[in-house]
Motif scaffolding. Structure first.
Motif, PDB file in Angstrom:
ATOM      1  N   PRO A 131       0.945  -1.318  -0.072  1.00  0.00           N
ATOM      2  CA  PRO A 131      -0.103   0.006  -0.042  1.00  0.00           C
ATOM      3  C   PRO A 131       0.803   1.185   0.065  1.00  0.00           C
ATOM      4  N   HIS A 132       0.469   2.148  -0.861  1.00  0.00           N
ATOM      5  CA  HIS A 132       1.174   3.538  -0.785  1.00  0.00           C
ATOM      6  C   HIS A 132       0.429   4.564  -0.047  1.00  0.00           C
ATOM      7  N   GLY A 133      -0.799   4.381   0.093  1.00  0.00           N
ATOM      8  CA  GLY A 133      -1.678   5.373   0.685  1.00  0.00           C
ATOM      9  C   GLY A 133      -2.377   6.473   0.083  1.00  0.00           C
ATOM     10  N   ALA A 134      -1.930   6.592  -1.208  1.00  0.00           N
ATOM     11  CA  ALA A 134      -2.584   7.675  -1.851  1.00  0.00           C
ATOM     12  C   ALA A 134      -2.468   7.219  -3.410  1.00  0.00           C
ATOM     13  N   ASN A 135      -2.764   8.228  -4.386  1.00  0.00           N
ATOM     14  CA  ASN A 135      -2.697   7.816  -5.697  1.00  0.00           C
ATOM     15  C   ASN A 135      -1.383   7.528  -6.331  1.00  0.00           C
ATOM     16  N   LEU A 136      -0.833   6.293  -6.849  1.00  0.00           N
ATOM     17  CA  LEU A 136       0.167   5.959  -7.379  1.00  0.00           C
ATOM     18  C   LEU A 136       0.456   6.595  -8.716  1.00  0.00           C
ATOM     19  N   LEU A 137       1.332   7.241  -9.391  1.00  0.00           N
ATOM     20  CA  LEU A 137       1.389   7.703 -10.662  1.00  0.00           C
ATOM     21  C   LEU A 137       2.270   7.222 -11.538  1.00  0.00           C
ATOM     22  N   SER A 138       3.435   6.248 -10.908  1.00  0.00           N
ATOM     23  CA  SER A 138       4.420   5.868 -11.645  1.00  0.00           C
ATOM     24  C   SER A 138       5.493   4.702 -10.960  1.00  0.00           C
ATOM     25  N   ALA A 139       6.003   3.927 -11.607  1.00  0.00           N
ATOM     26  CA  ALA A 139       6.784   2.694 -11.130  1.00  0.00           C
ATOM     27  C   ALA A 139       7.937   2.527 -12.194  1.00  0.00           C
ATOM     28  N   SER A 140       9.116   2.421 -11.565  1.00  0.00           N
ATOM     29  CA  SER A 140      10.260   2.125 -12.711  1.00  0.00           C
ATOM     30  C   SER A 140      11.096   1.158 -11.987  1.00  0.00           C
ATOM     31  N   TRP A 141      11.619   0.265 -12.702  1.00  0.00           N
ATOM     32  CA  TRP A 141      12.604  -0.841 -12.090  1.00  0.00           C
ATOM     33  C   TRP A 141      14.272  -0.266 -12.270  1.00  0.00           C
ATOM     34  N   SER A 142      14.983  -0.440 -11.341  1.00  0.00           N
ATOM     35  CA  SER A 142      16.255  -0.274 -11.454  1.00  0.00           C
ATOM     36  C   SER A 142      17.202  -1.051 -12.551  1.00  0.00           C
ATOM     37  N   LYS A 143      18.150  -0.666 -12.937  1.00  0.00           N
ATOM     38  CA  LYS A 143      18.826  -1.209 -14.263  1.00  0.00           C
ATOM     39  C   LYS A 143      19.065  -2.628 -13.901  1.00  0.00           C
ATOM     40  N   ASP A 144      19.529  -3.322 -12.668  1.00  0.00           N
ATOM     41  CA  ASP A 144      19.761  -4.454 -12.489  1.00  0.00           C
ATOM     42  C   ASP A 144      18.518  -5.293 -11.987  1.00  0.00           C
ATOM     43  N   GLY A 145      17.280  -4.689 -11.939  1.00  0.00           N
ATOM     44  CA  GLY A 145      16.150  -5.576 -11.560  1.00  0.00           C
ATOM     45  C   GLY A 145      15.908  -5.684  -9.923  1.00  0.00           C
TER      46      GLY A 145
END
Length: 312
Positions: A131-145
């Motif tokens: 849970p984030h607790g508010a609207n999530l707008l973006s997600a991104s993986w690091s280069k090594d995963g």
């Protein structure tokens, strides 16, 4: 590109011409679309479309898109706020992260992707639902995963930028609490540098800027910030990790800015005046050779800009 209810794929010929090769009707507003690491699939997210679908995976073959997976994130009836705002493929292509915001929960979720021909599927990993607790707008993986960054509105403990460690064997996410930050207003977009442990974010509202943070495995440290005098919604790294293109709105009419990052400072390369579009620029991305970048706007335009690397 995704524009309103339609996803379109264009072929870029000889650095001169864009040719539409296929389109797909989502039915609701499409907000994010990303290529699978093999380029054989696309994942898209958006407002609930046909059959209350928030997330889709499309197979791309012979310049044709074919839907193979469709998900409704809540199982509820259609609501304009049931959305998968951002999707991001893990470097292995086996996992898909989703920043979801809906009327019940505001969770980051990770799905395992089975690409077996004819039986493609996404299976949610329960130990990765956070849970984030508010609207999530973006997600991104690091280069090594090994890490996942998510951003959005101020959520639990007033944090709007979070980093999780990812265990691919246990298929679990663990929040790195020391890396959770509160940035003025909200963080519209986050993206890991493809070659190093830097994270670029687009912040809007009280603090309209592009910021770059360094990540040491435990904490995020601000490296530099570039002021944006109006609405910004998207930030993207070049494939060599040295340049950033930001998009949104920049008074009076400019929408895109090209920036250089040397590990310490963000420096403007092209002023917005030379890269202006029409209306709001929703996103801009570099092509694999970093010789061009494409931008898409809310009025339906798609533009490709050459980049003179000798000036960089």
């Amino acid at each position: 590109v995704a524009h309103e209810r339609v996803v379109k794929v264009f072929r870029f010929d000889d650095g001169l011409t864009l040719t539409e090769v296929d389109s797909f009707e989502h039915g609701g507003f499409a907000t994010t679309i990303v290529w699978h690491p093999t380029n054989a699939f696309l994942a898209m997210s958006g407002y609930s479309g046909l059959s209350q679908t928030d997330i889709r995976v499309l197979k791309f073959s012979s310049e044709t898109m074919t839907p193979v997976v469709a998900l409704n994130l809540t199982g509820d009836s259609y609501s304009a706020v049931n959305t998968g705002k951002s999707v991001s493929w893990h470097k292995s292509g086996k996992f898909l992260a989703v920043g979801a915001n809906n009327i019940i929960t505001n969770n980051v979720r990770v799905y395992e992707f089975d690409d077996a021909p004819g039986s493609e599927s996404l299976t949610e990993l329960p130990a990765c639902s956070k849970p984030h607790g508010a609207n999530l707008l973006s997600a991104s993986w690091s280069k090594d995963g090994k890490h996942l960054a998510v951003s959005g509105w101020n959520g639990t403990s007033d944090k709007n930028l979070r980093v999780y460690s990812f265990d691919s064997a246990l298929k679990s996410l663990t929040e790195i609490t020391a890396a959770a930050l509160t940035i003025p207003d909200n963080v519209a977009h986050v993206e890991w540098n493809p070659y190093s442990n830097f994270i670029a974010v687009a912040t809007r509202g009280g603090d309209n800027s592009i910021k770059v943070y360094g990540f040491d495995g435990l904490q995020l440290t601000l490296v530099d910030s570039f002021a944006w005098n109006d609405y910004i919604i998207h930030v993207s790294w070049s494939h060599d990790g040295r340049y950033i293109v930001g998009s949104g709105h920049f008074e009076p009419t400019e929408t895109i800015r090209l920036l250089k990052f040397d590990g310490r400072l963000i420096v403007e390369v092209e002023s917005a005046a030379t890269l202006q579009g029409s209306g709001l620029a929703n996103a801009a991305e570099f092509e694999p050779e970093d010789q061009f970048f494409a931008a898409v706007g809310d009025t339906g335009y798609v533009k490709v800009y050459p980049v003179n690397r000798e000036e960089w």
